[in-house]
Design an enzyme around this catalytic site. Structure first.
Site, mmCIF file in Angstrom:
data_model
loop_
_atom_site.group_PDB
_atom_site.id
_atom_site.type_symbol
_atom_site.label_atom_id
_atom_site.label_comp_id
_atom_site.label_asym_id
_atom_site.label_seq_id
_atom_site.Cartn_x
_atom_site.Cartn_y
_atom_site.Cartn_z
ATOM 1 N N TYR A 146 0.818 -1.215 0.000
ATOM 2 C CA TYR A 146 0.000 0.000 0.000
ATOM 3 C C TYR A 146 0.852 1.264 0.000
ATOM 4 O O TYR A 146 0.480 2.262 -0.592
ATOM 5 C CB TYR A 146 -0.902 0.023 1.240
ATOM 6 C CG TYR A 146 -2.194 -0.720 1.088
ATOM 7 C CD1 TYR A 146 -2.203 -2.088 0.872
ATOM 8 C CD2 TYR A 146 -3.417 -0.060 1.174
ATOM 9 C CE1 TYR A 146 -3.383 -2.781 0.742
ATOM 10 C CE2 TYR A 146 -4.605 -0.748 1.046
ATOM 11 C CZ TYR A 146 -4.585 -2.113 0.836
ATOM 12 O OH TYR A 146 -5.760 -2.788 0.703
ATOM 13 N N LYS A 196 3.340 -15.814 4.000
ATOM 14 C CA LYS A 196 3.539 -16.522 2.721
ATOM 15 C C LYS A 196 5.044 -16.706 2.540
ATOM 16 O O LYS A 196 5.635 -16.264 1.542
ATOM 17 C CB LYS A 196 2.900 -15.675 1.595
ATOM 18 C CG LYS A 196 2.918 -16.310 0.222
ATOM 19 C CD LYS A 196 1.928 -17.451 0.054
ATOM 20 C CE LYS A 196 2.095 -18.109 -1.300
ATOM 21 N NZ LYS A 196 1.244 -19.308 -1.448
ATOM 22 N N ASP A 228 -2.882 -18.411 1.925
ATOM 23 C CA ASP A 228 -3.867 -19.053 1.043
ATOM 24 C C ASP A 228 -4.599 -20.159 1.785
ATOM 25 O O ASP A 228 -5.821 -20.311 1.681
ATOM 26 C CB ASP A 228 -3.204 -19.564 -0.259
ATOM 27 C CG ASP A 228 -1.897 -20.313 -0.047
ATOM 28 O OD1 ASP A 228 -1.380 -20.317 1.088
ATOM 29 O OD2 ASP A 228 -1.390 -20.904 -1.017
ATOM 30 N N ASP A 252 -6.248 -6.925 4.133
ATOM 31 C CA ASP A 252 -7.334 -6.345 3.338
ATOM 32 C C ASP A 252 -8.206 -7.465 2.773
ATOM 33 O O ASP A 252 -9.435 -7.423 2.866
ATOM 34 C CB ASP A 252 -6.747 -5.505 2.200
ATOM 35 C CG ASP A 252 -7.842 -4.869 1.366
ATOM 36 O OD1 ASP A 252 -8.800 -4.347 1.972
ATOM 37 O OD2 ASP A 252 -7.760 -4.914 0.125
ATOM 38 N N ASP A 256 -12.070 -9.002 4.302
ATOM 39 C CA ASP A 256 -13.297 -9.030 3.497
ATOM 40 C C ASP A 256 -13.870 -10.444 3.457
ATOM 41 O O ASP A 256 -15.084 -10.640 3.448
ATOM 42 C CB ASP A 256 -13.035 -8.551 2.053
ATOM 43 C CG ASP A 256 -13.333 -7.063 1.895
ATOM 44 O OD1 ASP A 256 -13.061 -6.311 2.852
ATOM 45 O OD2 ASP A 256 -13.840 -6.656 0.834
HETATM 46 C C1 IPM Z 1 -10.269 -1.422 3.769
HETATM 47 C C2 IPM Z 1 -10.537 -0.840 2.412
HETATM 48 C C3 IPM Z 1 -9.397 0.078 2.050
HETATM 49 C C4 IPM Z 1 -8.138 -0.745 2.042
HETATM 50 C C5 IPM Z 1 -9.587 0.822 0.720
HETATM 51 C C6 IPM Z 1 -10.867 1.620 0.712
HETATM 52 C C7 IPM Z 1 -8.409 1.681 0.366
HETATM 53 O O1 IPM Z 1 -10.721 -1.842 1.475
HETATM 54 O O2 IPM Z 1 -10.178 -0.627 4.739
HETATM 55 O O3 IPM Z 1 -10.126 -2.630 3.870
HETATM 56 O O4 IPM Z 1 -7.814 -1.373 1.022
HETATM 57 O O5 IPM Z 1 -7.444 -0.772 3.058
HETATM 58 MG MG MG Z 2 -10.674 -3.772 2.278
#
Ligand code: IPM
Ligand code: MG
Length: 368
Positions: A146, A196, A228, A252, A256
């Protein structure tokens, strides 16, 4: 009487609606405790860009600088709408990452919590959920891909190329490890280290530092997991996890997936903590498709308030009461249209009604 200043960045899309409900909860916390909150609203995200030409304008920076904590709603636009904003001014690059960098919020805590009252939201089978899922992902938030150097150009073969770098130094790894081990010490004393190292040299250093830090926490058991394979395990046996620690990009993606395990990212609040400042935000985006319809569930935003109470204001007991209130509303059979389909056996209520019910429950919990 304690007094705290909170920068309130409602953000884009569903942000203002769900923030409104979170603020109702804060009001009740004021009524029940010897505390006052001074709310300082400010523009952040695409709304700020369209108003000021900047997604993180100076006026907002000043407010955040003064605040004891920052409550931030989701930001961003649909893929099509985003194209109206130059790439470097878009809310993610122009506001969110600069905020993380400015306040050095290296430690990101993302609970993936599925008590029985929420189990029906999950796509996983009841036998996999068992007595419920209760894990926290600890994500390093200001390193790795990032924030590494980036370069785009034409190479000597005349081809477009891009280079992004993944960089960590041992200090960056050490400090997030300490956060993860400290948390694990307070919970099940079990830490899953996600890496990893069979491919990435960064993971080799990550694991080396992890082993050094582990010596300070002899009562915490460490389980190493390739990222993974952790992704598979999250679906097959999520209850084995308690605290998971990982670098930025892995966090990240896996967080999710955590939302997927719960059934919705709408059930994912988070805390982003730096040495001096912390901000609290839902882990999800601004859901422009359902914005303004009064159907978005405010759970992630109210959960972010709970995390703020615990981490920034030393009010762990009230934080627990906030969680219990929200879960109580679900347990009573209510839901919102973003989380549930009509006819799924739940009573559908609006964003505002959900907030009202949480407030009602919270008021009923005796203050000790
Ligand atoms: C999160 C989001 C952010 C990230 C984006 C919006 C930049 O997906 O906080 O997980 O990738 O960190
Ligand atoms: Mg995210």
């Amino acid at each position: 009487m304690k007094h705290y200043k909170i920068a309130v960045l409602a953000g884009d899309g569903i942000g203002p609606e769900i923030t409104q409900e979170a603020l109702k909860v804060l009001k009740v916390i004021e009524e029940r405790n010897d505390v006052t909150f001074e709310l300082m609203p400010a523009l952040f995200g695409a709304c700020a860009y369209f108003e000021t030409g900047d997604a993180f304008p100076q006026a907002t920076i000043d407010i955040c600088d003064q605040a004891d904590a920052i409550l931030k709603g989701p930001i961003g636009l649909s893929h099509e709408e985003s194209k109206k904003i130059p790439v470097d001014k878009q809310p993610e690059r122009g506001a969110l990452l600069p905020m993380r960098r400015r306040y050095n919020t290296y430690a990101n805590f993302r609970p993936v919590s599925l008590p029985k009252s929420l189990a029906h939201f999950s796509p996983l089978k009841p036998e996999i959920i068992g007595e419920g899922i209760d894990l926290i992902m600890v994500r390093e938030l200001i390193g790795g891909l990032y924030f590494g150097d980036k370069e785009r150009g034409i190479n000597d073969k005349g081809l477009r190329y891009v280079r992004e770098t993944l960089e960590y130094d041992e200090e960056q790894i050490r400090r997030i490890m300490h956060e993860a081990f400290k948390l694990a010490s307070k919970r099940r004393k079990l830490l899953h280290n996600i890496h990893k190292s069979n491919v990435l040299l960064s993971s080799v250093l990550w694991n080396e530092v992890m082993e050094e830090v582990a010596k300070d926490y002899p009562d915490v058991e460490v389980v190493n997991y390739l990222v993974d394979s952790a992704a598979t395990a999250l679906c097959l046996k999520p209850t084995q996890f308690d605290v998971m620690v990982m670098e930025n990009m892995f966090g990240d993606i896996l967080s999710d997936q955590g939302g997927g395990v719960l059934g919705s990212l709408g059930l994912m609040p988070s805390a982003c903590i730096g040495p001096e400042k912390a901000y609290y935000e839902p882990s999800h985006g601004s859901a422009p498709d359902i914005a303004g319809k009064n159907i978005a569930n405010p759970y992630s935003m109210i959960g972010s308030v709970a995390m703020m109470l615990e981490n920034s204001f030393d009010m762990a007991a009230e934080a627990k009461n906030v969680w219990a209130s929200m879960q109580g509303v679900f347990a009573d059979g209510y839901s919102t249209a973003d989380l549930s389909k009509p006819g799924s056996g739940v009573t559908m209520i609006s964003t505002v009604e959900f907030g009202d019910k949480v407030v009602e429950k919270l008021r009923q919990i005796p203050k000790v």
